[in-house]
Design a protein around this motif. Structure first.
Motif, short mmCIF file in Angstrom:
data_model
loop_
_atom_site.label_atom_id
_atom_site.label_comp_id
_atom_site.label_asym_id
_atom_site.label_seq_id
_atom_site.Cartn_x
_atom_site.Cartn_y
_atom_site.Cartn_z
N ASN A 86 0.86 -1.18 0.00
CA ASN A 86 0.00 0.00 0.00
C ASN A 86 0.90 1.24 0.00
N PRO A 89 0.03 3.77 3.67
CA PRO A 89 -0.46 3.04 4.84
C PRO A 89 -0.85 3.93 6.02
N SER A 92 -4.31 4.94 5.14
CA SER A 92 -5.16 3.75 5.29
C SER A 92 -5.42 3.46 6.76
N ARG A 149 -0.66 -0.71 -4.92
CA ARG A 149 -1.95 -0.01 -4.91
C ARG A 149 -1.91 1.22 -4.03
N TRP A 151 -4.49 2.49 -2.12
CA TRP A 151 -5.19 2.29 -0.85
C TRP A 151 -5.09 0.85 -0.44
#
Length: 151
Positions: A86, A89, A92, A149, A151
């Motif tokens: 990610n 992070p 997230s 990615r 997210w």
């Protein structure tokens, strides 16, 4: 320091505003309630996981001796730890915290407020941060962005 220059347009301020809005929504629009021990445990679990993910990410910024502040130019491209799966992070982790606080407030509508937060953060910070990575690290950043990615 960008934190002072950009205040109040900073991710933690947006997150705090979202929590405040969640509280108001849960109190004023008590529709779609999610009460009970299961949701309390789920909420605290998500809050804990979010803080854990954010802390793990901050440890990598420290290890690499680069800035974690939005709008600052990084001196290292971090592709290890949580950044393997990610690119964001910390953000997230904040989204996990917001979903958790939504459950703790006992409202599905409060949980759903994590979505506009993610959209705002993407538009206000992530797009610019990705451009900064590309400018600072060129092809290395491009390969990282393509394979990891957002997210």
């Amino acid at each position: 320091m960008s934190m002072r220059r950009d205040f109040p347009d900073l991710p933690p301020v947006w997150a705090a505003g979202t929590v405040a809005l969640q509280w108001v929504v849960a109190a004023v629009l008590p529709i779609l309630r999610v009460d009970g021990a299961v949701f309390t445990v789920l909420g605290w679990g998500l809050v804990g996981a979010g803080f854990g993910l954010a802390l793990w990410s901050l440890i990598w910024f420290r290890r690499k001796r680069t800035t974690f502040e939005p709008r600052d130019t990084p001196t290292a491209l971090i592709v290890e730890g949580p950044f393997r799966i990610n690119r964001n992070p910390i953000y997230s982790g904040v989204v996990l915290i917001l979903v958790g606080t939504g459950f703790l407030f006992g409202s599905v509508l409060a949980v759903l407020l994590a979505l506009p937060f993610a959209w705002i953060i993407t538009r206000r910070f992530i797009a610019e941060e990705e451009a900064t990575l590309r400018a600072a690290f060129g092809e290395d950043a491009e390969r990282y962005i393509e394979r990891t990615r957002r997210w």
